[in-house]
Design an enzyme around this catalytic site. Structure first.
Site, PDB file in Angstrom:
ATOM      1  N   SER A 131       0.748  -1.247  -0.070  1.00  0.00           N
ATOM      2  CA  SER A 131      -0.046  -0.014  -0.190  1.00  0.00           C
ATOM      3  C   SER A 131       0.909   1.252  -0.082  1.00  0.00           C
ATOM      4  O   SER A 131       0.849   1.894   0.878  1.00  0.00           O
ATOM      5  CB  SER A 131      -1.128   0.078   1.143  1.00  0.00           C
ATOM      6  OG  SER A 131      -1.839  -1.241   0.878  1.00  0.00           O
ATOM      7  N   ARG A 162       7.136   6.432  -4.642  1.00  0.00           N
ATOM      8  CA  ARG A 162       7.622   7.021  -3.391  1.00  0.00           C
ATOM      9  C   ARG A 162       7.001   6.492  -2.171  1.00  0.00           C
ATOM     10  O   ARG A 162       5.919   5.830  -2.075  1.00  0.00           O
ATOM     11  CB  ARG A 162       7.277   8.434  -3.405  1.00  0.00           C
ATOM     12  CG  ARG A 162       5.889   8.855  -3.149  1.00  0.00           C
ATOM     13  CD  ARG A 162       5.590  10.264  -3.148  1.00  0.00           C
ATOM     14  NE  ARG A 162       5.369  10.564  -4.447  1.00  0.00           N
ATOM     15  CZ  ARG A 162       4.117  10.828  -4.941  1.00  0.00           C
ATOM     16  NH1 ARG A 162       3.066  10.607  -4.280  1.00  0.00           N
ATOM     17  NH2 ARG A 162       3.875  11.439  -5.992  1.00  0.00           N
ATOM     18  N   ASP A 200      -4.030  -1.375  -0.841  1.00  0.00           N
ATOM     19  CA  ASP A 200      -5.140  -1.749   0.054  1.00  0.00           C
ATOM     20  C   ASP A 200      -6.579  -1.176  -0.373  1.00  0.00           C
ATOM     21  O   ASP A 200      -7.395  -1.723  -0.260  1.00  0.00           O
ATOM     22  CB  ASP A 200      -4.813  -1.532   1.450  1.00  0.00           C
ATOM     23  CG  ASP A 200      -4.387  -0.007   1.760  1.00  0.00           C
ATOM     24  OD1 ASP A 200      -4.349   0.783   0.490  1.00  0.00           O
ATOM     25  OD2 ASP A 200      -4.129   0.628   2.730  1.00  0.00           O
TER      26      ASP A 200
HETATM   27  C1  BGC Z   1      -0.499   4.983   0.679  1.00  0.00           C
HETATM   28  C2  BGC Z   1      -1.617   4.193  -0.454  1.00  0.00           C
HETATM   29  C3  BGC Z   1      -2.468   3.481   0.710  1.00  0.00           C
HETATM   30  C4  BGC Z   1      -2.762   4.631   2.057  1.00  0.00           C
HETATM   31  C5  BGC Z   1      -3.570   3.675   2.865  1.00  0.00           C
HETATM   32  C6  BGC Z   1      -0.908   5.744   1.569  1.00  0.00           C
HETATM   33  O1  BGC Z   1       0.255   6.387   2.378  1.00  0.00           O
HETATM   34  O2  BGC Z   1       0.118   5.664  -0.476  1.00  0.00           O
HETATM   35  O3  BGC Z   1      -0.882   3.265  -1.359  1.00  0.00           O
HETATM   36  O4  BGC Z   1      -3.642   2.934  -0.053  1.00  0.00           O
HETATM   37  O5  BGC Z   1      -1.608   5.011   2.313  1.00  0.00           O
HETATM   38  O6  BGC Z   1      -2.919   2.927   3.316  1.00  0.00           O
END
Ligand code: BGC
Length: 496
Positions: free
Chosen positions: A176, A191, A229
């Site tokens: 995620s 990133r 996620d």
């Molecule tokens: C991430 C996402 C993720 C979200 C919730 C963010 O910091 O970049 O990919 O879905 O957090 O977990």
């Protein structure tokens, strides 16, 4: 400048203020505390700072919508709008046994999921806490840890007979963090977010790194799909509630996913995918307004958080909303009032001066304190920070927590509203599957999102309803793996 008996603030040459307090050993009066009136004055100032009018919210929604559209048009935009190669909705009839590995912001979770069809499933899982060191250590080591935990999990379940012997199980990998994908089992980390900083990972294909770890540990699993996620939550929620159109995570980080028509994703027009096909988009909306900071109501506390983070300028929207930062916003306000000589004079404040020492969970507890005396807040300050508080101060802290959390919920409503408005879901209405610690545990977070949607859209805002989503990173990831296997077996876009 004397602020109250025995205490004063001095303006230092650098512009900062130093608070001093003198107490005589025979002085048996208690510690100096801010009066009810002082606290009320301060509160008014913060109310003005953190309040968001419906008009301001509508302006944010418009800018947000433009950002979403730009992200779909061109690569490398601030809100990346990542095509996920998850083609359309699940049928609900997906079946089979799958592994799911979820590298989240706080934990690593490994799951064995049996999809039974008809929207039913069974899940067995194990969780491993990630240490701060692991988040900053070499990237391959982090994936190796995932491989080791998965191996241990499989071995245990082989012994118990839950996993059949001599089978290579298909696996969905939930990672995620923003990754650009060229196909479903590939993802180059754009990133790190949520405070991760493991070197040698940004710019690398994380599936390849994970596969390396599986090979090293001889893990009998085949990575079929990489999902975020939010995408997993979108698919899992639709599996059990087909009215779902959007999924959001409000946890350590924040993000949303929804289903888009391929014809409306101009940046993948060259791939030759049928324009009528649908594909899930992982918005990565936490990046909205990053770098330029033109649209969001950032206070000086938000700016400090940004500037002192390991990723200054990035994830601007997320830094105002997610659970990783809300406690820190409140802590910075408290520290400012300590420096100004308003709070905790004569008390040792070093504990609360430690960055990130005030967890968002504390705000949640403060807001849910049911006692008139706010006993829970006494406990938090006493136990965790060795500080004594008066009722006026406690009421002030609780009111501040509400301001910070309410702004987060109203900004979340802006993000949801942008997708709703872009997709034209307002009239018919839609369900939004939401998950994450903030959404699930913070008192009234959902209610405040709904109130925000009402402020943006008027009565029709009631057509948009968020609900507690199905587990996206476990169940969702397994369903995506099942959908991908089926699609590839049917030779539908097999190269994606
Ligand atoms: C991430 C996402 C993720 C979200 C919730 C963010 O910091 O970049 O990919 O879905 O957090 O977990």
């Amino acid at each position: 400048m004397a602020s109250r008996r025995g205490s004063s603030t001095v303006l230092l040459p650098g512009g900062q203020t130093m608070a001093t307090f003198t107490k005589h050993s025979e002085d048996d009066e208690g510690l100096p505390h801010a009066t009810k009136k002082t606290m009320a004055d301060h509160l008014r100032k913060f109310e003005a700072l953190f309040n968001m009018t419906p008009q301001r919210m509508r302006m944010i929604v418009e800018a947000f919508k433009e950002s979403l559209e730009l992200g779909l048009t061109k690569n490398g935009q601030i809100v990346p709008m990542i095509p996920t190669y998850v083609f359309g909705w699940p049928t609900g009839q997906e079946t089979g046994m799958y592994l799911a590995v979820d590298l989240g912001g706080t934990n690593l979770r490994v799951c064995l999921v049996t999809l039974e069809g008809g929207g039913k499933f069974e899940i067995t899982q194990a969780k491993y806490r990630l240490s701060e060191e692991q988040k900053q250590d070499d990237g391959q080591k982090l994936f190796d840890f995932c491989g080791e935990c998965l191996k241990a999990f499989i071995d245990t379940n082989l012994e118990s007979g839950l996993i059949p012997k001599d089978q290579v199980l298909p696996l969905g990998f939930t990672f995620s963090y923003p990754c650009s994908q060229e196909r479903i089992d590939h993802g180059v980390l754009i990133r790190w977010t949520k405070g991760f900083g493991a070197p040698n990972t940004e710019g690398h294909d994380v599936v390849e790194m994970f596969r390396k770890a599986l090979a090293k540990n001889s893990v009998p699993a085949e990575v079929v799909a990489l999902t975020c996620d939010t995408t997993g939550t979108l698919i899992a929620s639709h599996y059990v509630n087909p009215k779902t159109r959007i999924a959001c995570i409000f946890g350590t980080g924040c993000n949303a996913a929804y289903m888009e028509r391929v014809r409306d994703i101009p940046k993948i027009a060259h791939l030759g995918i049928d324009p009528d096909t649908e594909m899930a988009i992982n918005c990565e909306w936490g990046a909205f307004d990053s770098f330029e900071h033109e649209n969001l109501p950032r206070t000086k506390y938000d700016q400090i958080i940004d500037e002192t983070s390991n990723k200054p300028g990035e994830q601007a929207f997320e830094k105002l909303i997610s659970g990783r930062y809300l406690g820190e916003i409140l802590r910075l306000i408290i520290c400012e009032l300590i420096d100004e000589g308003v709070l905790f004079l004569g008390q040792n404040t070093y504990k609360i001066e430690i960055p990130y020492s005030l967890d968002t969970a504390f705000l949640s507890l403060m807001e849910s304190d049911p006692t008139d005396e706010l006993l829970m807040i006494i406990g938090i300050f006493n136990h965790f920070f060795a500080l004594e508080t008066t009722l006026a101060e406690r009421q002030f802290f609780r009111a501040l927590a509400k301001l910070v959390a309410r702004r987060a919920a109203r900004l979340s409503a802006c993000g949801i509203a942008a997708i709703v408005s872009k997709m034209g879901y307002l009239e018919e209405g839609c369900a939004v599957g939401a998950d994450g610690s903030l959404y699930n545990k913070y008192p009234k977070f959902a209610e405040r999102i709904h109130e925000g949607l009402h402020d943006i859209f008027g009565e029709k805002g009631k057509n948009i309803v968020t609900y507690h989503a199905e587990d996206g990173s476990g169940i969702g990831s397994a369903i995506v793996a099942a959908m991908t296997k089926e699609r590839k077996n049917a030779n539908i876009y097999p190269n994606y």
